[in-house]
Design a protein around this motif. Structure first.
Motif, short mmCIF file in Angstrom:
data_model
loop_
_atom_site.label_atom_id
_atom_site.label_comp_id
_atom_site.label_asym_id
_atom_site.label_seq_id
_atom_site.Cartn_x
_atom_site.Cartn_y
_atom_site.Cartn_z
N ALA A 90 0.83 -1.21 0.00
CA ALA A 90 0.00 0.00 0.00
C ALA A 90 0.86 1.26 0.00
N ALA A 91 1.96 1.23 0.73
CA ALA A 91 2.85 2.39 0.80
C ALA A 91 3.48 2.67 -0.55
N ILE A 92 3.94 1.63 -1.22
CA ILE A 92 4.58 1.80 -2.53
C ILE A 92 3.59 2.30 -3.58
N SER A 93 2.36 1.85 -3.49
CA SER A 93 1.37 2.22 -4.51
C SER A 93 0.81 3.63 -4.31
N THR A 94 1.08 4.23 -3.16
CA THR A 94 0.53 5.57 -2.90
C THR A 94 1.62 6.59 -2.57
N TYR A 95 2.81 6.37 -3.15
CA TYR A 95 3.93 7.26 -2.81
C TYR A 95 3.75 8.65 -3.43
N LEU A 96 4.40 9.61 -2.80
CA LEU A 96 4.42 10.98 -3.29
C LEU A 96 5.86 11.33 -3.67
N HIS A 97 6.08 11.71 -4.93
CA HIS A 97 7.43 11.97 -5.41
C HIS A 97 7.55 13.38 -5.98
N ASN A 98 8.61 14.09 -5.62
CA ASN A 98 8.89 15.41 -6.15
C ASN A 98 10.19 15.34 -6.94
N PRO A 99 10.13 15.37 -8.28
CA PRO A 99 11.33 15.23 -9.10
C PRO A 99 12.28 16.43 -9.03
N ASP A 100 11.75 17.60 -8.68
CA ASP A 100 12.61 18.79 -8.63
C ASP A 100 13.57 18.74 -7.43
N THR A 101 13.02 18.43 -6.29
CA THR A 101 13.87 18.37 -5.09
C THR A 101 14.30 16.95 -4.75
N ARG A 102 13.84 16.01 -5.56
CA ARG A 102 14.27 14.60 -5.47
C ARG A 102 14.03 13.99 -4.08
N TYR A 103 12.78 14.02 -3.67
CA TYR A 103 12.44 13.28 -2.46
C TYR A 103 11.18 12.48 -2.71
N THR A 104 11.01 11.40 -1.96
CA THR A 104 9.83 10.56 -2.06
C THR A 104 9.30 10.27 -0.66
N ILE A 105 8.00 10.38 -0.51
CA ILE A 105 7.37 10.07 0.78
C ILE A 105 6.47 8.86 0.59
N LEU A 106 6.65 7.89 1.46
CA LEU A 106 5.80 6.70 1.48
C LEU A 106 4.95 6.76 2.75
N ARG A 107 3.66 6.77 2.58
CA ARG A 107 2.77 6.80 3.74
C ARG A 107 2.40 5.37 4.12
N ALA A 108 2.83 4.98 5.33
CA ALA A 108 2.63 3.61 5.77
C ALA A 108 1.74 3.56 7.00
N ASP A 109 0.95 2.51 7.10
CA ASP A 109 0.16 2.28 8.30
C ASP A 109 1.09 1.94 9.46
N GLU A 110 0.53 1.92 10.65
CA GLU A 110 1.32 1.61 11.83
C GLU A 110 1.92 0.20 11.70
#
Length: 232
Positions: free
Chosen positions: A208-228
């Motif tokens: 679920a975390a991989i399928s809903t990631y948030l990626h910013n190509p300009d600043t090159r960061y990725t956020i994965l939102r994971a359940d507890e």
């Protein structure tokens, strides 16, 4: 420092408390277990304990404890202790609960902590080695411990080095290599442990975390939102 010091400097009816660091990993568990079996050979009472905010939940560690029958206990605190032995950690470290004891021994492979010298603390630290398990293996050899009769100890120590050196890719010291060449471990158990790092429920969290990631190509960061889940 020798492991035989634990017997010559304690009374036969005294228990030795072997302490792992908080949120134990395979190396600290293996090190504690090997010393526990050494003391058991001489019919000396010992306990393996750990503390901290998190109990052991990682599937590979729970399996390790189960398959090798490691009697590790979680404690929030303990009454005064006569002999305390810390493995894979150091007294006063932030990753280990400070317990009161008359005599304290430390066996570790991390950089020595800068703190006031305490008269009742005896330390053996070698930060050149890949694992604390290697130190314990070397000490047990000095005591002529029969590894052939204790496949459980050999298996635990092997896995301790395996996990602390990124699946043996960071093994550099000759003593680490000597231990790998010498130990006759249970390959079936090791294979089980290698393939039990993630539970089915955790697989769902990862997916679920991989399928809903948030990626910013300009600043090159990725956020994965994971359940507890397990923090480790």
């Amino acid at each position: 420092m020798r492991l035989s010091d634990l017997m010559t400097k304690t009374k036969p009816d005294e228990s030795v408390v072997i302490q792992c660091h908080n949120a134990p990993d395979a190396d600290t568990i293996a090190s504690a277990f090997a010393i526990y079996k050494y003391l058991e050979k001489y019919k000396r009472d010992a306990r393996i304990i750990y503390s901290g905010e998190q109990k052991i939940t990682k599937p590979n560690l729970r399996l390790m404890i189960d398959r090798l029958s490691i009697p590790i206990e979680y404690v929030e605190d303990m009454q005064h202790i006569n002999t305390l032995l810390l493995v894979d950690c150091q007294y006063g470290g932030t990753n280990v609960k400070e317990l009161s004891a008359d005599n304290i021994y430390v066996i570790d492979h991390h950089i020595e902590l800068r703190q006031p010298t305490l008269p009742h603390v005896t330390s053996f630290i070698n930060n050149q080695l890949g694992s604390c398990s290697t130190i314990i293996w070397d000490m047990l050899n000095d005591e002529r411990f029969d590894f052939a009769a204790h496949t459980d100890v050999s298996t635990a120590l092997y896995y301790g080095l395996f996990t602390d050196t990124s699946s043996l890719t960071e093994v550099r010291h000759p003593l680490d290599r000597d231990m790998l060449d010498d130990l006759k471990f249970d390959k079936f158990i090791i294979d089980e442990l290698k393939h039990n790092n993630v539970t089915p429920s955790e697989m769902k969290i990862i997916g679920a975390a991989i399928s809903t990631y948030l990626h910013n190509p300009d600043t090159r960061y990725t956020i994965l939102r994971a359940d507890e889940c397990d923090p480790t």
